[in-house]
Scaffold this motif. Structure first.
Motif, PDB file in Angstrom:
ATOM      1  N   ASP A 245       3.046  -3.777   1.055  1.00  0.00           N
ATOM      2  CA  ASP A 245       2.876  -4.910   2.371  1.00  0.00           C
ATOM      3  C   ASP A 245       3.753  -6.117   2.563  1.00  0.00           C
ATOM      4  OD1 ASP A 245       1.649  -6.283   4.471  1.00  0.00           O
ATOM      5  OD2 ASP A 245      -0.544  -6.770   3.793  1.00  0.00           O
ATOM      6  N   TYR A 246       4.578  -5.789   3.400  1.00  0.00           N
ATOM      7  CA  TYR A 246       5.113  -6.799   4.607  1.00  0.00           C
ATOM      8  C   TYR A 246       4.902  -7.904   5.305  1.00  0.00           C
ATOM      9  CZ  TYR A 246       8.925  -5.868   0.885  1.00  0.00           C
ATOM     10  OH  TYR A 246       9.706  -5.877   0.047  1.00  0.00           O
ATOM     11  N   GLY A 247       3.044  -8.004   6.001  1.00  0.00           N
ATOM     12  CA  GLY A 247       2.721  -8.644   6.288  1.00  0.00           C
ATOM     13  C   GLY A 247       2.616  -8.505   8.069  1.00  0.00           C
ATOM     14  N   ARG A 248       3.045  -7.453   8.200  1.00  0.00           N
ATOM     15  CA  ARG A 248       3.144  -6.809   9.728  1.00  0.00           C
ATOM     16  C   ARG A 248       2.051  -6.525  10.253  1.00  0.00           C
ATOM     17  NH1 ARG A 248       7.701  -9.034  11.745  1.00  0.00           N
ATOM     18  NH2 ARG A 248       6.998  -7.459  13.851  1.00  0.00           N
ATOM     19  N   GLY A 249       0.949  -6.126   9.335  1.00  0.00           N
ATOM     20  CA  GLY A 249      -0.257  -5.231  10.073  1.00  0.00           C
ATOM     21  C   GLY A 249      -0.144  -4.023   9.459  1.00  0.00           C
ATOM     22  N   LEU A 250       0.424  -3.094   9.022  1.00  0.00           N
ATOM     23  CA  LEU A 250       0.268  -2.028   8.979  1.00  0.00           C
ATOM     24  C   LEU A 250      -0.741  -1.561   8.322  1.00  0.00           C
ATOM     25  CD1 LEU A 250       1.233   0.814   9.783  1.00  0.00           C
ATOM     26  CD2 LEU A 250       1.655   1.409   7.700  1.00  0.00           C
ATOM     27  N   LEU A 251      -1.339  -2.244   6.976  1.00  0.00           N
ATOM     28  CA  LEU A 251      -1.782  -1.954   5.890  1.00  0.00           C
ATOM     29  C   LEU A 251      -3.310  -2.808   6.220  1.00  0.00           C
ATOM     30  CD1 LEU A 251      -0.602  -2.508   2.852  1.00  0.00           C
ATOM     31  CD2 LEU A 251      -0.800   0.099   3.434  1.00  0.00           C
ATOM     32  N   ARG A 252      -3.346  -2.698   8.057  1.00  0.00           N
ATOM     33  CA  ARG A 252      -4.635  -3.623   8.358  1.00  0.00           C
ATOM     34  C   ARG A 252      -5.167  -2.326   8.807  1.00  0.00           C
ATOM     35  NH1 ARG A 252      -5.680  -9.011   7.828  1.00  0.00           N
ATOM     36  NH2 ARG A 252      -3.816 -10.116   7.648  1.00  0.00           N
ATOM     37  N   GLN A 253      -4.691  -1.434   9.350  1.00  0.00           N
ATOM     38  CA  GLN A 253      -5.219   0.006  10.615  1.00  0.00           C
ATOM     39  C   GLN A 253      -5.988   0.954   9.935  1.00  0.00           C
ATOM     40  OE1 GLN A 253      -4.420   3.347  11.040  1.00  0.00           O
ATOM     41  NE2 GLN A 253      -4.856   3.005  12.586  1.00  0.00           N
ATOM     42  N   PRO A 254      -7.209   0.691  10.521  1.00  0.00           N
ATOM     43  CA  PRO A 254      -8.539   1.338   9.501  1.00  0.00           C
ATOM     44  C   PRO A 254      -8.345   2.907   9.255  1.00  0.00           C
ATOM     45  CG  PRO A 254      -8.860   0.076  11.494  1.00  0.00           C
ATOM     46  CD  PRO A 254      -7.705  -0.181  11.381  1.00  0.00           C
ATOM     47  N   ALA A 255      -7.922   3.932   9.792  1.00  0.00           N
ATOM     48  CA  ALA A 255      -7.628   5.250   9.574  1.00  0.00           C
ATOM     49  C   ALA A 255      -6.980   5.188   7.914  1.00  0.00           C
ATOM     50  CB  ALA A 255      -7.225   5.892  10.991  1.00  0.00           C
ATOM     51  N   LEU A 256      -5.350   4.110   7.981  1.00  0.00           N
ATOM     52  CA  LEU A 256      -5.081   4.559   6.901  1.00  0.00           C
ATOM     53  C   LEU A 256      -5.342   3.795   5.893  1.00  0.00           C
ATOM     54  CD1 LEU A 256      -1.583   3.309   7.643  1.00  0.00           C
ATOM     55  CD2 LEU A 256      -2.351   5.743   7.200  1.00  0.00           C
ATOM     56  N   ARG A 257      -5.898   2.537   6.243  1.00  0.00           N
ATOM     57  CA  ARG A 257      -7.236   1.408   4.649  1.00  0.00           C
ATOM     58  C   ARG A 257      -8.328   2.934   4.269  1.00  0.00           C
ATOM     59  NH1 ARG A 257      -6.376  -3.339   3.920  1.00  0.00           N
ATOM     60  NH2 ARG A 257      -8.711  -3.743   2.639  1.00  0.00           N
ATOM     61  N   ALA A 258      -8.900   3.551   5.435  1.00  0.00           N
ATOM     62  CA  ALA A 258      -9.808   4.338   5.090  1.00  0.00           C
ATOM     63  C   ALA A 258      -9.378   5.433   4.146  1.00  0.00           C
ATOM     64  CB  ALA A 258     -10.960   5.421   6.068  1.00  0.00           C
ATOM     65  N   ALA A 259      -8.175   5.832   4.427  1.00  0.00           N
ATOM     66  CA  ALA A 259      -7.747   7.224   3.406  1.00  0.00           C
ATOM     67  C   ALA A 259      -6.800   6.425   2.268  1.00  0.00           C
ATOM     68  CB  ALA A 259      -6.648   7.424   4.265  1.00  0.00           C
ATOM     69  N   LEU A 260      -6.650   5.247   2.029  1.00  0.00           N
ATOM     70  CA  LEU A 260      -6.469   4.863   0.644  1.00  0.00           C
ATOM     71  C   LEU A 260      -7.256   4.749  -0.327  1.00  0.00           C
ATOM     72  CD1 LEU A 260      -3.268   1.901   2.138  1.00  0.00           C
ATOM     73  CD2 LEU A 260      -2.827   3.668   0.755  1.00  0.00           C
ATOM     74  N   ALA A 261      -8.703   4.009   0.854  1.00  0.00           N
ATOM     75  CA  ALA A 261      -9.721   3.606  -0.037  1.00  0.00           C
ATOM     76  C   ALA A 261     -10.674   5.106  -1.280  1.00  0.00           C
ATOM     77  CB  ALA A 261     -10.507   3.211   0.634  1.00  0.00           C
ATOM     78  N   GLU A 262      -9.981   5.777  -0.512  1.00  0.00           N
ATOM     79  CA  GLU A 262     -10.665   7.364  -0.480  1.00  0.00           C
ATOM     80  C   GLU A 262      -9.782   8.681  -1.930  1.00  0.00           C
ATOM     81  OE1 GLU A 262     -11.771   9.363   2.756  1.00  0.00           O
ATOM     82  OE2 GLU A 262     -13.135   7.972   3.859  1.00  0.00           O
ATOM     83  N   ALA A 263      -8.599   7.299  -1.213  1.00  0.00           N
ATOM     84  CA  ALA A 263      -7.961   8.349  -1.994  1.00  0.00           C
ATOM     85  C   ALA A 263      -7.589   8.883  -3.989  1.00  0.00           C
ATOM     86  CB  ALA A 263      -6.019   7.253  -2.199  1.00  0.00           C
ATOM     87  N   SER A 264      -7.361   9.674  -4.109  1.00  0.00           N
ATOM     88  CA  SER A 264      -7.825  10.060  -5.476  1.00  0.00           C
ATOM     89  C   SER A 264      -6.908   9.490  -6.730  1.00  0.00           C
ATOM     90  CB  SER A 264      -7.869  11.422  -6.374  1.00  0.00           C
ATOM     91  OG  SER A 264      -7.198  12.250  -5.333  1.00  0.00           O
ATOM     92  N   ALA A 265      -5.394   9.560  -6.074  1.00  0.00           N
ATOM     93  CA  ALA A 265      -4.177   9.401  -6.379  1.00  0.00           C
ATOM     94  C   ALA A 265      -4.078   8.357  -7.279  1.00  0.00           C
ATOM     95  CB  ALA A 265      -2.973   9.843  -6.094  1.00  0.00           C
ATOM     96  N   PRO A 266      -3.285   7.624  -8.383  1.00  0.00           N
ATOM     97  CA  PRO A 266      -3.263   5.768  -8.432  1.00  0.00           C
ATOM     98  C   PRO A 266      -2.602   5.133  -7.421  1.00  0.00           C
ATOM     99  CG  PRO A 266      -1.969   7.281  -9.789  1.00  0.00           C
ATOM    100  CD  PRO A 266      -2.422   8.508  -9.499  1.00  0.00           C
ATOM    101  N   VAL A 267      -3.640   4.161  -7.202  1.00  0.00           N
ATOM    102  CA  VAL A 267      -2.748   3.218  -6.220  1.00  0.00           C
ATOM    103  C   VAL A 267      -2.079   1.452  -6.663  1.00  0.00           C
ATOM    104  CG1 VAL A 267      -3.216   2.554  -3.965  1.00  0.00           C
ATOM    105  CG2 VAL A 267      -4.557   4.229  -4.160  1.00  0.00           C
ATOM    106  N   VAL A 268      -0.893   1.751  -6.694  1.00  0.00           N
ATOM    107  CA  VAL A 268      -0.329   0.702  -6.204  1.00  0.00           C
ATOM    108  C   VAL A 268      -0.019  -0.699  -5.035  1.00  0.00           C
ATOM    109  CG1 VAL A 268       1.499  -1.081  -7.516  1.00  0.00           C
ATOM    110  CG2 VAL A 268       0.637   0.869  -8.113  1.00  0.00           C
TER     111      VAL A 268
END
Length: 469
Positions: free
Chosen positions: A140-163
C-alpha cells in the motif's frame, strides 16, 4: 512453492536524477544541480515486485496504470524484469517521485501525478491471479488501489498467506492477514501511539494493538538498523536483529519493500512467520548494505571490497599512535574456555588484538572433510563479539603467512603447544622476526580443545543411541 508471488498495490515511477553541485543559484540561496544522468525504475508495489523477481521468484503484479507516457514506461520496465502485470485502468496521470541527488545524497524530492483517483474494476484475470498465488503481498502506497472493493474481497478470501505492507493514508488490512509489516513511524500513525518509552517498548505495545485491531496473525515492526520486532499471539515479542551491522548506509529507499517481499517469498515456501521475518531482516540489511535503490542500476558492479581493509586501517591507526599491534591465529571451530584464555592473554600484550582466522577451505585442508563444524561467518562473528578481540581477518591459505605480511604485527602469539623446550618452531617465526616482530606463546587451559569437545559429544551421542536400543 506453486503459483507466483502476487504483489497487489500502488505503483509509481521513480526517477533518480544525479549530478554535481559546484555553485549556488544567483537569484536564490539554493544549490544548482548539473544533471549528469537519470535512472527510471518502478516504485511502490512495482519496486517490491521488481526486488522479488530479481531473486528468481515468479512474480505477478496487480496494479493500476495510467494511459500516459509514465504508465507505458512502467509497463516496459516491469516486463523487462520478468514481472507479469495485470493492470487496472487508472484515471489521471502516473504518479512520479523524482529525487535530485549529488554525492550520494538526496537534495530534493519532486512529486508529480496529483491527487489519487479510484481505479477501474479489476479484470477477471487479475482476480484469478490472486486465487492461484503461493503468497500475496499487499503493498500500500496510499493511492487507493487497496480500497477497491473487488480486490479487497479477493484478498479476504485468499487461501494463500497475505503479507500487508501498510501506509498511514491507506485502509486497514483485510482481516486474517498472516503478517503486517509497518515501520515504527507508520505504526505510531496507524495506532495513534505517542511513542512513550524505548523503540522496543513502543514497537511491542503498538504492534500488539495493531494486531488486535486488524485481526492479523502477526505484526513485524521494522526498526531500521536495529532489525525488526515480531508481535504475535504470545505475550513475548521476538526481536530479530540484522545478521551483521551495516557500516555505511547510502540509500534506504526500498528497504521496506525488500523486507516485505522477502517475508512473503519465505511464507510462500512454507516458512514459519518467525523464520520469514528473520529472512526478511537479512534481505533488507543486505539490500541497504549494497546501496539500496541507488544500487539498482545497469552500471557495472563495483569491485568487491577488501574484507581485511577495516582491520588494516585499525592497525595503521594504532601503529601511528605508537601502540603495539598483537595478532594470533587459528581455526577457532568450537569456541571454548581455552580459546578465551589464549585470546585474553594475547590482548594483554599490546593495544589491539587481530585474529587471523582459517577459512572453511583452509580448515578442511588442515583437519579433514568433516571440519569445520561451524562456518567461517559464524566463527568470525563470535570472535568479533569478544571484548578482547579488536578485529578478525579470514585467510584462505594453509598458513597465515600472506595476511601476516600485510598486517606486520609487532607481536605474534600462539597457544602453549608451541612452548619451546624441544617443541616445534612456529612456522611463521622467521617471517615475523624479519620486520622486527616478536613471537611468543601463552599457556593453554589444561583439558580444553576443540578435538576433545567433538569427541566427547560424539561419544555421548553414541551412548544415547545404545541406551535407546
Amino acid at each position: 512453492m506453486s503459483g507466483p508471488l502476487v504483489v497487489v498495490g500502488d505503483t509509481l515511477l521513480d526517477r533518480d536524477v544525479s549530478g554535481a553541485v559546484t555553485r549556488v543559484c544567483p537569484d536564490a540561496p539554493v544549490p544548482v544541480l548539473d544533471e549528469r544522468s537519470a535512472t527510471d525504475r518502478p516504485g511502490g508495489a512495482g519496486l517490491a515486485a521488481l526486488l522479488a523477481a530479481a531473486q528468481g521468484t515468479e512474480v505477478a503484479l496487480v496494479t493500476a496504470l495510467a494511459d500516459d507516457a509514465g504508465g507505458a514506461r512502467l509497463a516496459d520496465l516491469l516486463a523487462a524484469a520478468g514481472v507479469t502485470v495485470y493492470p487496472l485502468r487508472m484515471p489521471g496521470a502516473t504518479p512520479e517521485k523524482i529525487r535530485l541527488r549529488a554525492g550520494g545524497q538526496t537534495l530534493l524530492r519532486l512529486d508529480r501525478g496529483g491527487e489519487p483517483q479510484s481505479p477501474a474494476e479489476p479484470a477477471p484475470a487479475a482476480l484469478d491471479a490472486l486465487l492461484g498465488a503461493s503468497a500475496i503481498l499487499a503493498s500500500d502506497y496510499g493511492r487507493g488501489l487497496l480500497r477497491q472493493p473487488a480486490l479487497r474481497a479477493a484478498l479476504a478470501e485468499a487461501s494463500a498467506p497475505v503479507v500487508w505492507d501498510p501506509h498511514p493514508r491507506g485502509p486497514a488490512a483485510v482481516p486474517g492477514v498472516r503478517l503486517a509489516t509497518p515501520n515504527l513511524a507508520e505504526l505510531r500513525q496507524l495506532t495513534g501511539d505517542a511513542g512513550a518509552g524505548s523503540a522496543l517498548s513502543t514497537a511491542s505495545r503498538a504492534g500488539q494493538e495493531l494486531r488486535r485491531r486488524w485481526r492479523a496473525a502477526a505484526v513485524a515492526v521494522t526498526t531500521g538498523s536495529a532489525g525488526a520486532v515480531l508481535c504475535h499471539s504470545g505475550s513475548t515479542p521476538l526481536v530479530v536483529p540484522p545478521p551483521s551491522p551495516v557500516d555505511r548506509v547510502e540509500d534506504t529507499c526500498g528497504a521496506g519493500d525488500r523486507f516485505a517481499a522477502a517475508a512473503a517469498t519465505a511464507l510462500a515456501g512454507g516458512a514459519l512467520v518467525s523464520e520469514a521475518v528473520q529472512d526478511a531482516v537479512a534481505a533488507a540489511s543486505a539490500y541497504v548494505a549494497a546501496g539500496g535503490a541507488a544500487g539498482l542500476t545497469d552500471e557495472p558492479p563495483r569491485p568487491a571490497a577488501d574484507p581485511a581493509a577495516p582491520v588494516a586501517e585499525l592497525v595503521a591507526r594504532v601503529r601511528a599512535a605508537g601502540g603495539t599491534v598483537v595478532a594470533t591465529g587459528g581455526c577457532f571451530d568450537i569456541l571454548h574456555a581455552g580459546h578465551l584464555a589464549t585470546l585474553r592473554a594475547a590482548r594483554g600484550l599490546g593495544d589491539v588484538l587481530v585474529v587471523c582466522l582459517n577459512s572453511d577451505r583452509s580448515v578442511r585442508g588442515l583437519k579433514g572433510p568433516d571440519r569445520p563444524i561451524n562456518g567461517e561467518g559464524d566463527r568470525a562473528r563470535l570472535l568479533a563479539a569478544l571484548d578482547c578481540v579488536d578485529g578478525v581477518v579470514v585467510f584462505d591459505e594453509p598458513t597465515p603467512h600472506a595476511v601476516l605480511a600485510r598486517l606486520r604485527p609487532d607481536v605474534w602469539v600462539k597457544g602453549g603447544d608451541y612452548a619451546g623446550d624441544g617443541g616445534p618452531e612456529l612456522p611463521e617465526a622467521d617471517l615475523v622476526r624479519g620486520w622486527g616482530g616478536r613471537v611468543v606463546t601463552v599457556p593453554y587451559l589444561a583439558g580444553r580443545s576443540t578435538t576433545a569437545t567433538i569427541a566427547a559429544a560424539r561419544s555421548r551421542d553414541g551412548n544415547l543411541v545404545k541406551g535407546a536400543a
